[in-house]
Design a protein around this motif. Structure first.
Motif, short mmCIF file in Angstrom:
data_model
loop_
_atom_site.label_atom_id
_atom_site.label_comp_id
_atom_site.label_asym_id
_atom_site.label_seq_id
_atom_site.Cartn_x
_atom_site.Cartn_y
_atom_site.Cartn_z
N LEU A 23 28.79 -18.44 -51.16
CA LEU A 23 29.75 -18.14 -52.23
C LEU A 23 30.99 -19.04 -52.15
CD1 LEU A 23 29.51 -14.26 -52.23
CD2 LEU A 23 29.16 -15.69 -54.24
N LEU A 53 32.55 -8.03 -67.19
CA LEU A 53 31.15 -8.25 -66.83
C LEU A 53 30.23 -7.65 -67.89
CD1 LEU A 53 31.64 -7.22 -63.15
CD2 LEU A 53 31.12 -9.52 -63.96
N VAL A 101 35.89 -17.48 -57.21
CA VAL A 101 34.89 -17.11 -56.21
C VAL A 101 34.49 -15.64 -56.37
CG1 VAL A 101 36.54 -16.62 -54.36
CG2 VAL A 101 34.26 -17.35 -53.78
N VAL A 102 35.42 -14.79 -56.77
CA VAL A 102 35.10 -13.38 -56.99
C VAL A 102 34.12 -13.23 -58.15
CG1 VAL A 102 36.04 -11.16 -57.75
CG2 VAL A 102 37.23 -12.47 -56.00
N GLN A 103 34.38 -13.98 -59.21
CA GLN A 103 33.50 -13.92 -60.37
C GLN A 103 32.08 -14.36 -60.01
OE1 GLN A 103 35.81 -15.12 -63.56
NE2 GLN A 103 34.67 -13.77 -64.94
N LYS A 104 32.01 -15.35 -59.13
CA LYS A 104 30.71 -15.84 -58.67
C LYS A 104 29.93 -14.70 -57.98
CE LYS A 104 29.55 -19.94 -56.04
NZ LYS A 104 30.24 -21.01 -55.29
N LEU A 105 30.63 -13.95 -57.14
CA LEU A 105 29.98 -12.84 -56.44
C LEU A 105 29.50 -11.79 -57.44
CD1 LEU A 105 29.30 -10.98 -53.99
CD2 LEU A 105 31.66 -10.22 -54.04
N LEU A 106 30.39 -11.43 -58.38
CA LEU A 106 30.04 -10.39 -59.35
C LEU A 106 28.86 -10.84 -60.20
CD1 LEU A 106 33.62 -9.25 -60.40
CD2 LEU A 106 32.06 -8.18 -58.78
N PHE A 166 37.11 -8.35 -65.00
CA PHE A 166 36.33 -9.58 -65.09
C PHE A 166 35.35 -9.62 -66.28
CE2 PHE A 166 37.70 -9.50 -60.69
CZ PHE A 166 38.15 -10.80 -60.53
N LEU A 191 36.57 -11.47 -51.42
CA LEU A 191 35.14 -11.16 -51.57
C LEU A 191 34.79 -9.83 -50.89
CD1 LEU A 191 33.57 -14.70 -50.97
CD2 LEU A 191 33.64 -13.42 -53.13
N SER A 234 40.02 -15.86 -58.25
CA SER A 234 39.17 -15.23 -59.27
C SER A 234 37.85 -15.98 -59.47
CB SER A 234 39.92 -15.08 -60.59
OG SER A 234 40.31 -16.33 -61.05
#
Lengths: 247, 188, 188
Positions: free
Chosen positions: B26, A132, C72-77, A130, B10, C70
């Motif tokens: 989320l 980051l 929603v996952v990115q939002k969490l990260l 991702f 998640l 991806s």
């Protein structure tokens, strides 16, 4: 590996339970009255009781002696006091259930059917895809704030240390003043000097609840050794203690 | 994608147990809906022949390996340890597991002895968690997911005799309390 | 448990892609059987409404979140590494700044609770770094150069009152008291 340290018992209820079980008795008022002396004898001789826990051990001792005296003189006790005895029985039964449950919990842990998580790694593969940022500081932070925070933390720790010291001091005084054997000697000395002592005067000298209990235990012990005579002119009036004429 | 699948993603990525309300914000859904979907996922993992387990504790969820595969997973991972547990610590953990969230005074009362030091030790080792109840003005203690993982359980309700031991009062205490409400009870 | 479920557990905890032969040796099975079971797992993830997917790259397998989730996952990260620090995190960061390099156990003792999750978050954000001390067999933490520069400083001891505060006797006293009261539980 999760290891278990085994000890003979844990806490006053653990001691009480092991004494009752070693006599193969159930938890009843009669059983409690019967083992009262063993319990008191044990805590008098035990060297390994944590001073922090001593007061709790003595509290149970006082309850047991109360139950024992009730077994001897049942007509002196009210329904309210009956309730207190029931409470100790109830407390001990509940404790016994949790001790049994703790053994089952120990067995479950020892089967090692543990649930695992991926180990933490900063370059975690679940994240690397991702892209980051590797550095993400909070916006509102500066060196002055860190200094302030650190001073606050030090302040909090100092308070905690002071409190601990106070408690420790209390424990030490407790420890030095608490021996039943010493108390027996003091009471004997008082009786030599005075011939007769009022029980309330003995208690008046006690500064803490624990000391009251110790005095109480010491007097009972002397009575058991048949060195004292108790006189009370009527119910709830002053108890006079005197020595038996020289044996 | 379905809400359930989003939640699975998640939970897979998160490094810590996730609260329902965080999952809801989320995924931009209501807590109620998230709760239903997570529950479905919880049952999916339980039913199938799965290598993963969803833990439910303190209203938080976390994905882990399943208990049945612990041996093979241990081969891959460095052995995890939680150190030694003394009998008093074990007793305190057991009481907190069955009765949590539990106040310190109540724990002391059940064990008949002051448990301050034991609690401090368990907090340091990450086996119990402390939370302050503003209304009752008291600290309460609960078991962490780490300890649940050592038990290999999906939730504390799966502990043996959970229903019986988790009740705050045993039956005779309830009966006694009921009896004391009756006028006749005062005449013994 | 079935081979398929064992493979799912192993792929879940592995930080890097796994080769068939490693999976075969860990589960004590033939490569051919592992290959068939992995294929089955792959199809399971494809068929169901799942948040996970199995990807194959250079004969190596890896479990990841499904592409459809991806966002929603990115939002969490992003949430995990943005925003202001929580009070406990800021406290830990401050202690690491002035007392670093500091062992995990010492940080836990100063704060009175286990700090594993907080440390992870500070590591993720690049605010602190970890180094393993072979002799002491322990991880130690310091703040990163990135963070020192972010504070506008050239080096760690440019922190305000560094000389005085980094040697504060109070902390040593707390650590001594904790060590005598709460003997070290073996670290994980």
């Amino acid at each position: 590996m999760m290891d278990f340290i085994t000890e003979k018992f844990s806490g006053p209820l653990g001691l009480l339970l092991s004494l009752i079980e070693s006599e193969e008795m159930d938890i009843t008022e009669i059983a409690l009255a019967k083992i009262a002396d063993d319990y008191v004898g044990y805590i008098r001789s035990a060297k390994n009781i944590n001073p922090e826990e001593l007061a709790d051990f003595l509290l149970i001792a006082a309850k047991l002696l109360f139950i024992k005296s009730k077994a001897l003189l049942p007509y002196l006790y009210s329904a309210e006091e009956e309730e207190e005895i029931n409470d100790l029985e109830h407390q001990l039964r509940m404790y016994r259930e949790f001790v049994a449950a703790s053994q089952r919990v120990k067995e479950i842990i020892n089967t090692r059917h543990w649930l695992y998580l991926p180990p933490f790694s900063n370059a975690h593969n679940r994240r690397s895809q991702f892209n980051l940022p590797v550095f993400a500081p909070p916006a509102k932070i500066n060196s002055g704030l860190l200094r302030e925070r650190f001073l606050e933390i030090l302040g909090g720790l100092e308070k905690q240390l002071a409190k601990n010291k106070e408690e420790k001091l209390l424990e030490e005084t407790l420890e030095t003043k608490i021996s039943i054997d010493d108390q027996i000697i003091i009471i004997k000395q008082m009786l030599v000097d005075k011939i007769k002592v009022n029980f309330s005067r003995l208690l008046a000298a006690a500064k803490t609840k624990t000391e009251i209990i110790v005095n109480f235990l010491a007097v009972l012990e002397l009575a058991k050794q048949q060195e004292l005579i108790f006189e009370q002119s009527e119910l709830f009036s002053e108890i006079h203690i005197s020595r038996l004429a020289d044996k | 994608m379905s809400l359930k699948s989003q939640l699975e993603s998640l939970l897979f990525v998160s490094l810590k147990p996730m609260a329902l309300k965080d999952l809801a914000s989320l995924t931009d859904t209501k807590v109620k809906e998230v709760e239903a979907a997570v529950q479905e996922l919880f049952l999916d993992y339980q039913a199938g022949d799965r290598g993963l387990t969803l833990i439910k504790n303190n209203q938080q969820y976390q994905l882990t390996t399943s208990a049945a595969n612990s041996v093979v997973v241990q081969k891959l991972l460095k052995d995890e340890t939680s150190g030694e547990l003394s009998q008093p610590s074990l007793e305190a953990l057991t009481i907190i597991a069955y009765r949590g969230p539990i106040a310190k005074l109540e724990l002391d009362r059940i064990r008949g002895v002051n448990c301050s030091l034991i609690i401090r030790n368990l907090l340091l080792r990450g086996l119990v968690e402390e939370s302050f109840d503003k209304i009752k003005n008291e600290n309460f203690y609960t078991i962490t997911n780490d300890f649940i993982r050592f038990l290999g359980l999906r939730q504390l309700n799966d502990l043996p005799d959970y229903d019986k031991l988790s009740r705050a009062e045993t039956i005779d205490e309830v009966l006694r309390a009921a009896a004391s409400l009756l006028p006749a009870a005062s005449e013994r």
